[in-house]
Design an enzyme around this catalytic site. Structure first.
Site, PDB file in Angstrom:
ATOM      1  N   ASP A  21     -12.116 -11.431   7.199  1.00 31.75           N
ATOM      2  CA  ASP A  21     -10.769 -11.104   7.698  1.00 31.75           C
ATOM      3  C   ASP A  21     -10.850  -9.863   8.581  1.00 31.75           C
ATOM      4  OD1 ASP A  21      -8.101 -11.537   8.100  1.00 31.75           O
ATOM      5  OD2 ASP A  21      -7.445 -10.588   6.234  1.00 31.75           O
ATOM      6  N   VAL A  44       0.856  -1.185   0.000  1.00 31.11           N
ATOM      7  CA  VAL A  44       0.000   0.000   0.000  1.00 31.11           C
ATOM      8  C   VAL A  44       0.894   1.238   0.000  1.00 31.11           C
ATOM      9  CG1 VAL A  44      -1.828   1.263   1.211  1.00 31.11           C
ATOM     10  CG2 VAL A  44      -1.794  -1.240   1.260  1.00 31.11           C
TER      11      VAL A  44
END
Length: 1010
Positions: A836, A712
C-alpha cells in the site's frame, strides 16, 4: 512531308567554337539554382537550431551555424556531398540539447539528399517523430537515448534505411513491424529500452527475414514467446541482444549458425534448458550474458570459446564443473557465475593472461585452492568467492594487488595466516574473510587501508590483539571481528574512526577497560562487546553517542554502576546481563522493554515499580553511600507526599466533574478505561509512558487523521514528548461488520508483526502496542512526525498554502522513501511487501526526512510466495486506487514489482505535483495515464514538471526522476527495476552526467544487476 530539322545548338563545323553567351547563361542558371538550394538548406538548419534549447557546454559546437553563411557545408556536424551542393548528413550526438518537438517534416523537405540523421544521447529531445517519414533518402536514422514519445509511425517510405536506432526513448503502442519488410538493406536494428511498447505475443517473424542484419538490439522491448528457429538465418549478425524481455523456451540450436557473433545478450528472461549442442561453434564470441534465467546443465559447450572477454551466467541452475579450458582463455577479464550449482575446482591459471578485473563465483559448491594469478596483470578490481568450499591458504600474490576494491572470501574453508600485505591494500573498501578457519593476527598494516569501509573477520581463529594502528583506517564504517580468539585490550585509537557505524568484538577473550575514546565515534549505531573479559566501569561518555541504537556488553566482568547517561540514548536493544554491576538502574532504563537486560548482576536494583519482576527493589543504602541513602529516603518521602497530593487533587476534580454531569471533556473521550479492565502493553522500543497515559490521550480533539484501518491521534505525554496513536477497532462482531472487523484484526497483527521487527531510518518507528483484554480495541503507538504526510504537503490545502515542497526536498524524500522500500525488499531475512505504498503513507519528520508508514497490508514473502504466489488474504484487495499495479486487474499475485509500480506513482506525484487520481474538476483520471498522454504529444516534456519547480537545473533533474518513474510504472512487471536499482538511479539523477561515459547515464534506463 519532310520534317523540319532543328538547328543543332553548336556549329557542326569541325573545330568551330560554340557561342560563349549561351554557355555562360547555363552556368549562371545552374549556379543560381545551387545557391538557392544552399540558401534553403541554411535556412532549414538554422530553423532546426532555433527549435533546440542549447546548454552552454554545447554552444561552441554551434558557433559555425551562421544564418548568413552561403553554404551549410561548413557547419559543425553537417556533411555534404562531394560537389558540396547538398547536405547529406546531420550529426548532433551527445550535446544534451533539448526540444519540446523536433521539426522533422520541415527538415526533411528542405534537405532532400539527407542520408544520415544522427541525434543520439541528448536525453531531452522529445515529442513525436511522425515527420521523419519525409526523409525518404535516409540510410541512417539514430535517435537513441532521448525522450521521443508517441507511436513509431509506419516507416515503409524509408526503403533505403541501413541503420534504424530508436532505442532508449519513451515510445508507446505497437511498433510497425510490417514496415521493416520494406527495408531489405537494413543492417542495424535497435529498438530496445522503450518501456511503453505494447507487448508482442510472439517474436516478430519479420525480423528473421532481414538477412543483412549485423546488429539486432531488442532488449527491454516487451518481447514475449520463444526465440524462433529462424534466428539462425541471420548469419551476418555480430551483435544479438534480447535481454530484459519475457522470452521463454530454450535457446534454439539454430543459434549455433551465427558464427560471426561477438556479443550475445540474453539476460533477465525466462529461458530454460541447456546450452544447445553446437553452441561451441560461436568461436568469435567475446561477450556472452545469459544471467538471470533458468538455464541448467553443464558449461562444457563454452570450453572452445577462447575469445571470450566477459562471461555472465549468474542466477541460473548450471551444474558440474568449470571447464579447465577457461584457464587458457587469454582475453577473459570478467567472469560472473554466482548463484549456480557448480562444483569442483577452478582452473589454476584462470585470469592470468589478460588484464583480469572481475570474478564472482559466489554461492556455489566450488572447492580446492583459489587461483593465484588473477591479479597477475595488476588490474583486478573485485574478487568475490564467498559461500563455497574453497580451502587452503589465501595466495600471497594478492597481497600486492593494489587495484583491488573488494576482496570477499567469507564462508569457505580457508586456513593459514592472511598475507601481511593484504591488510594494507590502499584501495580495498571491503575485506571480508568471515566464516573460515584463518589464524594468526590482524596485521599492523590495517592502518594503511585508508579506503576500507568494511572489515569482516568474524568466525575465524585470529589471535593476538586488535592493533592500535586500526585508528588509521579512517574510512571504516563496519568492524566485525566476533567469534575469534583475540586477546589484549580495545585500543584507544579506535576513537579516531569518526565514520564507524557498527563495532562487534563479541565472543573473544579481550580484556581491559572499555576506552572512553569510543565516545568520539559519533556515528556509532551498534556496539557488541559481549562474551569477553572486559573489566572496569562502563564509561559514562557512551551516553554522548547520539545515534547509538544497540548496546550489548553482556557476559563480561564489568563493575560499578549503570551510567545515568545511558538513559539519554534511544536504544532499541540493551544487554548488560552477566556482569558485576551494582547500584540502582536509571529509571528510564528500568522498564519492561529491556526484559532480561540486567540479569546476572545481583548488585543491581530498581527504584521504580515498573521494573518489578526482573530487578529487585532498591533498599536504602543499596549501592550507595550513607549520605546518598539519606537523600534517597528524603526523596522517597517527598515523592510519596507528591503522589498523595496528586491523588487528592484528582479526587476533588472527579467529584466536581460528577456533580457537573458529563462535560465536554468526557464526551470527547473515544473510550473509557473500565473498572477492572486490563490492557496488554508490548514495548518494541524504549518507552517512558504506560498504557493509561496513552489511552487518556485518545480523544476526539486529538484526532489528526482517519483511514481504512483506523483513526490516528496526536497524544502529548506528560514528559512533553508527542506520539501518534492509531486506534484499531478489532472486536469480531456477529453482524454484517464481522468481516470488516476480522480484516482489521489481520491488518493490526500484520502491522505489529512487521514494524516491530524493522529497524530502518526511513521506516516509521512502532514504539509499542496496547490491546484490551476483551479484544475490542487495539492501539499502535508510533513516533510522531510533525510535518504530516507527503500527500498533505503536495496536495493538501496546508501544503499549498506553504508553497508545497522545493525540488531538493522532493528529491531527498524520493531517495529516502526508496531506501526504506529497498530495505523491505532486500535488507530483511525474507522480503517484505508493503502493498500500500502511496504518498499518504509516507510521513515527514521535522527535517522532511521520509518514513514509510501503515503496514496493515504488508506481507512477508515465503519461498513459495516470492515467485509471485497469490495473496494469502483471499478476497482482500491490497492497495489503493491509482497506485495498484495493472497486473492486479487479471491476477491477484503480488511481488516486489507491485510495490515498485506504486512507488513509481509516488515519483510521478513528486515530479508533477498532481495526485494519483485527479478530481473531476482537474481533468480527472489516473496520473500514470495523464503522464503517458503528455509524453505521446508534441508538448514539451518539461511541461509535465510541477510549475512550482522553477529553477532550470531542478526541472532537468526532475525529468531524470520522471524517467525513473516511467520505468517503475511499466505495464510489464519484468521491465520494472528492483528497488535497489531505483535507489541507485535516483541518486544518480542528482549527480552531474559524465559526458565521456554514455554507459553511466544508460544505467538510468537499464535494470540489469551487475
Amino acid at each position: 512531308m519532310t520534317p523540319t530539322r532543328r538547328r543543332p545548338p553548336f556549329p557542326s563545323t569541325p573545330g568551330a567554337m560554340p557561342p560563349l553567351l549561351p554557355l555562360l547563361f547555363l552556368f549562371l542558371v545552374a549556379g543560381a539554382v545551387v545557391a538557392a538550394a544552399a540558401a534553403g538548406e541554411v535556412d532549414a538548419l538554422i530553423a532546426f537550431k532555433a527549435a533546440l534549447t542549447i546548454p552552454p557546454a554545447a554552444a561552441p559546437f554551434f558557433a559555425t551555424w551562421n544564418a548568413t553563411a552561403a553554404s551549410p557545408c561548413g557547419f559543425t556536424g553537417v556533411k555534404c556531398d562531394v560537389a558540396g551542393s547538398r547536405v547529406t548528413g546531420v550529426s548532433l550526438g551527445g550535446l544534451n540539447v533539448s526540444a519540446a518537438s523536433v521539426p522533422f517534416a520541415k527538415l526533411c523537405a528542405a534537405l532532400p539528399s539527407l542520408s544520415t540523421l544522427s541525434l543520439p544521447e541528448n536525453y531531452f529531445l522529445a515529442g513525436a517523430i511522425d515527420g521523419i517519414v519525409k526523409c525518404v533518402s535516409l540510410h541512417e536514422l539514430n535517435l537513441a537515448f532521448n525522450g521521443f514519445s508517441g507511436e513509431v509511425p509506419d516507416l515503409s517510405p524509408l526503403t533505403n534505411l541501413r541503420t534504424l536506432n530508436v532505442s532508449s526513448n519513451l515510445f508507446a503502442g505497437a511498433f510497425p513491424w510490417a514496415s521493416l519488410a520494406k527495408m531489405p538493406s537494413l543492417s542495424v536494428l535497435a529498438l530496445g529500452d522503450n518501456p511503453f511498447f505494447s507487448p508482442t505475443d510472439k517474436f516478430p517473424a519479420v525480423i528473421t527475414g532481414l538477412t543483412n542484419l549485423t546488429v539486432l538490439y531488442m532488449s527491454a522491448a516487451n518481447l514475449r514467446g520463444v526465440i524462433p528457429k529462424g534466428i539462425g538465418d541471420l548469419v551476418g549478425l555480430v551483435d544479438l541482444e534480447l535481454s530484459d524481455n519475457e522470452l521463454t523456451g530454450v535457446i534454439p540450436p539454430e543459434i549455433a549458425k551465427l558464427t560471426n557473433l561477438t556479443q550475445l545478450e540474453l539476460y533477465n528472461n525466462s529461458l530454460h534448458g541447456e546450452l544447445p549442442a553446437g553452441f561451441g561453434n560461436l568461436t568469435n564470441l567475446q561477450f556472452f550474458d545469459a544471467s538471470m534465467n533458468k538455464l541448467s546443465g553443464s558449461l562444457a559447450e563454452l570450453r572452445s570459446l577462447k575469445n571470450l572477454v566477459s562471461l555472465q551466467l549468474f542466477y541460473n541452475n548450471f551444474s558440474g564443473g568449470v571447464p579447465p579450458e577457461f584457464g587458457d582463455f587469454k582475453e577473459l577479464v570478467n567472469l560472473s557465475l554466482y548463484n549456480n550449482n557448480l562444483v569442483g575446482e577452478l582452473p589454476a591459471s584462470l585470469g592470468s593472461w589478460a588484464q583480469f578485473n572481475f570474478i564472482d563465483v559466489s554461492t556455489n559448491a566450488l572447492s580446492g585452492p583459489i587461483p593465484p594469478d588473477m591479479c597477475k596483470q595488476g588490474t583486478m578490481l573485485k574478487l568475490l568467492m564467498l559461500e563455497n568450499n574453497f580451502s587452503g591458504e589465501i595466495p600471497a600474490t594478492y597481497a600486492s594487488c593494489k587495484t583491488l576494491l573488494r576482496f570477499r572470501l567469507s564462508n569457505n574453508s580457508l586456513s593459514g595466516e592472511v598475507p601481511e600485505g593484504l591488510w594494507a591494500l590502499p584501495n580495498v573498501n571491503v575485506l571480508d574473510l568471515a566464516g573460515n578457519q584463518l589464524t594468526g593476527g590482524i596485521g599492523d598494516g590495517i592502518g594503511s587501508s585508508t579506503a576500507m569501509t568494511n572489515l569482516l573477520l568474524a568466525g575465524n581463529r585470529f589471535t593476538g590483539a586488535i592493533p592500535a594502528s586500526i585508528g588509521g583506517a579512517a574510512s571504516l564504517e563496519t568492524v566485525d571481528v566476533s567469534g575469534n580468539e583475540l586477546s589484549g585490550e580495545i585500543p584507544a585509537s579506535i576513537g579516531r574512526l569518526s565514520h564507524l557505524n557498527s563495532l562487534d568484538i563479541s565472543a573473544n577473550a579481550i580484556g581491559g577497560a572499555i576506552p572512553s575514546s569510543l565516545a568520539s565515534c559519533s556515528a556509532l549505531a551498534a556496539v557488541n562487546f559481549a562474551r569477553n573479559k572486559l573489566t572496569g566501569e562502563i564509561p559514562a561518555e557512551l551516553g554522548n553517542l547520539p545515534g547509538l541504537n544497540s548496546l550489548d556488553l553482556s557476559e563480561n566482568e564489568l563493575t560499578g554502576a549503570v551510567p545515568a547517561s545511558l538513559a539519554a540514548l534511544k536504544l532499541s536493544f540493551l544487554n548488560l546481563s552477566d556482569n558485576r554491576l551494582a547500584g540502582p538502574v536509571p529509571e528510564a532504563l528500568a522498564i519492561s522493554a529491556y526484559g532480561e537486560s540486567f540479569a546476572g548482576n545481583p548488585g543491581l536494583c530498581a527504584t521504580n515499580a515498573v521494573a518489578g519482576g526482573f530487578l529487585r527493589r532498591c533498599t536504602p543504602g543499596t549501592g550507595t553511600s550513607p549520605a546518598n541513602a539519606v537523600r534517597l529516603i528524603v526523596t522517597c518521602i517527598l515523592a510519596a507526599m507528591a503522589v498523595v497530593l496528586a491523588m487528592l487533587g484528582v479526587a476533588i476534580y472527579l467529584k466536581k466533574k460528577k456533580k457537573a454531569g458529563a462535560g465536554d471533556l468526557g464526551r470527547s473521550k473515544v473510550f473509557d478505561m473500565k473498572k477492572g479492565q486490563s490492557w496488554d502493553l508490548k514495548s518494541f522500543r524504549v518507552v517512558s509512558f504506560d498504557e493509561r497515559e496513552i489511552i487518556a490521550g485518545v480523544r476526539d480533539e486529538n484526532l489528526i487523521g482517519a483511514g481504512g484501518s483506523g483513526n490516528v491521534y496526536r497524544v502529548k505525554l506528560g514528559s512533553g514528548a508527542v506520539v501518534a496513536v492509531k486506534h484499531v477497532v478489532t472486536r469480531h462482531h456477529p453482524s454484517s461488520a464481522a468481516k470488516a472487523a476480522k480484516q482489521r484484526w489481520r491488518e493490526f497483527e500484520s502491522e505489529v508483526g512487521t514494524l516491530s521487527a524493522i529497524r530502518h531510518v526511513n521506516v516509521v518507528k512502532l514504539l509499542c502496542s496496547i490491546t484490551s483484554d476483551d479484544g475490542a480495541a487495539s492501539l499502535l503507538v508510533y513516533e510522531h512526525l510533525p510535518n504530516g504526510s507527503l500527500y498533505e504537503r503536495l496536495h493538501g490545502p496546508e501544503g499549498r498554502k506553504l508553497g508545497g515542497l522545493g525540488w531538493p526536498e522532493r528529491h531527498d524524500i524520493a531517495v529516502g522513501a526508496a531506501r526504506g522500500l529497498e530495505y523491505l525488499h532486500h535488507g530483511c531475512d525474507r522480503p517484505i511487501l508493503h502493498r500500500d505504498v502511496k504518498s499518504s503513507n509516507i510521513l515527514l519528520d521535522e527535517f522532511f526526512k521520509p518514513r514509510l508508514a501503515d503496514f496493515g497490508l504488508a506481507k512477508i514473502l515465503t519461498t513459495s510466495s516470492s515467485s509471485g504466489a497469490g495473496d494469502s488474504s483471499a478476497g482482500v484487495v491490497a492497495g489503493t486506487l491509482g497506485y495498484m499495479a495493472p497486473e492486479y486487474a487479471y491476477t491477484w499475485k503480488v511481488t516486489e514489482k507491485s510495490d515498485v509500480y506504486s512507488f513509481g506513482v509516488v515519483l510521478l506525484e513528486l515530479v508533477t505535483g498532481r495526485p494519483a487520481v485527479a478530481a473531476a474538476e482537474e481533468g480527472g483520471g489516473d496520473l500514470v495515464e495523464w503522464v503517458s498522454r503528455r509524453l505521446e504529444s508534441r508538448d514539451k516534456v518539461m511541461s509535465v514538471v510541477d510549475a512550482r519547480v522553477t529553477e532550470g537545473w531542478a526541472r532537468e533533474e526532475a525529468v531524470r526522476v520522471l524517467r525513473v518513474a516511467v520505468l517503475c510504472t511499466s505495464r510489464t512487471p519484468a521491465m520494472r527495476p528492483s528497488m535497489r536499482s531505483v535507489v541507485q538511479m535516483l541518486e544518480d539523477a542528482a549527480a552531474p552526467r559524465m559526458d565521456d561515459s554514455p554507459t553511466a547515464t544508460k544505467l538510468l534506463l537499464e535494470v540489469k544487476v551487475v
